[in-house]
Design a protein around this motif. Sequence first.
Motif, mmCIF file in Angstrom:
data_model
loop_
_atom_site.group_PDB
_atom_site.id
_atom_site.type_symbol
_atom_site.label_atom_id
_atom_site.label_comp_id
_atom_site.label_asym_id
_atom_site.label_seq_id
_atom_site.Cartn_x
_atom_site.Cartn_y
_atom_site.Cartn_z
ATOM 1 N N ASP A 80 7.696 -3.564 -10.948
ATOM 2 C CA ASP A 80 7.876 -4.606 -9.933
ATOM 3 C C ASP A 80 7.260 -4.110 -8.624
ATOM 4 O O ASP A 80 7.406 -2.931 -8.260
ATOM 5 N N GLY A 81 6.607 -5.001 -7.906
ATOM 6 C CA GLY A 81 5.967 -4.622 -6.652
ATOM 7 C C GLY A 81 6.944 -4.575 -5.494
ATOM 8 O O GLY A 81 7.694 -5.526 -5.263
ATOM 9 N N VAL A 82 6.923 -3.462 -4.760
ATOM 10 C CA VAL A 82 7.816 -3.284 -3.612
ATOM 11 C C VAL A 82 7.034 -2.764 -2.421
ATOM 12 O O VAL A 82 5.905 -2.285 -2.550
ATOM 13 N N VAL A 83 7.676 -2.838 -1.263
ATOM 14 C CA VAL A 83 7.149 -2.215 -0.049
ATOM 15 C C VAL A 83 8.165 -1.174 0.409
ATOM 16 O O VAL A 83 9.356 -1.279 0.099
ATOM 17 N N PRO A 84 7.722 -0.141 1.142
ATOM 18 C CA PRO A 84 8.676 0.850 1.647
ATOM 19 C C PRO A 84 9.727 0.201 2.549
ATOM 20 O O PRO A 84 9.404 -0.654 3.378
ATOM 21 N N TYR A 85 10.972 0.583 2.373
ATOM 22 C CA TYR A 85 12.075 0.031 3.151
ATOM 23 C C TYR A 85 13.144 1.092 3.310
ATOM 24 O O TYR A 85 13.118 2.127 2.654
ATOM 25 N N ARG A 86 14.102 0.819 4.170
ATOM 26 C CA ARG A 86 15.249 1.709 4.316
ATOM 27 C C ARG A 86 16.512 0.855 4.343
ATOM 28 O O ARG A 86 16.787 0.172 5.314
ATOM 29 N N LEU A 87 17.267 0.870 3.266
ATOM 30 C CA LEU A 87 18.524 0.130 3.192
ATOM 31 C C LEU A 87 19.326 0.651 2.008
ATOM 32 O O LEU A 87 19.019 0.331 0.861
ATOM 33 N N GLU A 88 20.329 1.444 2.290
ATOM 34 C CA GLU A 88 21.160 1.999 1.227
ATOM 35 C C GLU A 88 22.202 0.979 0.787
ATOM 36 O O GLU A 88 22.619 0.119 1.556
#
Length: 199
Positions: free
Chosen positions: A118-126
Amino acid sequence: MKLIISPAKKMVTNLNDFEVKDLPIYLRASRKLLKAMQELTYADAQALWHTSDKLTKTNYDQLQKMELTSRLTPAVLSFTGLQYQYMAPDILTAPALNYIQENLRILSGLYGILKPFDGVVPYRLEMQAHIPVVGMKNLYSFWGDRLYQSLNINKEPIINLASREYSKAIIPFLKPNDTFIDVVCQGQFKNVGFRQKEM
């Protein structure tokens, strides 16, 4: 059989090695989360992420420009923690890549659940982050039983390699006949536990 794992905090963009096969199943929900995050003040974002000023600035700037359907990296290549390094997807054979695409699932605070390509982008969310969205007090409430439902546990066993933070998004919804096997690694010792939900 399905295997579930946690994401990694560190992520990269890799547009060269493998093509994205699909978009995340809960992308519409991810857009709601992204919108809520983009409305956070700098101070609120720093409190949410528990990051230094330098790291907060980098992530906050990235957050404001984030789009969930452009410059996508296959999830299994985007996450770069130790678990993903040891998996070494960039050197797996075609049958092995097909196997992980079919059987491996990555739990995610932003995306809910992901297939490896699956295509994703860098993120920050725990997953344990407290970010009120559409009246929900946290991400566990926001995702509800959707991640559990997507695994079809009633049809096949689940091998849980995810951290407690992420497996908590699945465990409360287990049914009496579900087969959910915890694998817990502690230092040099390995403890394999078997859990069958009881009434």
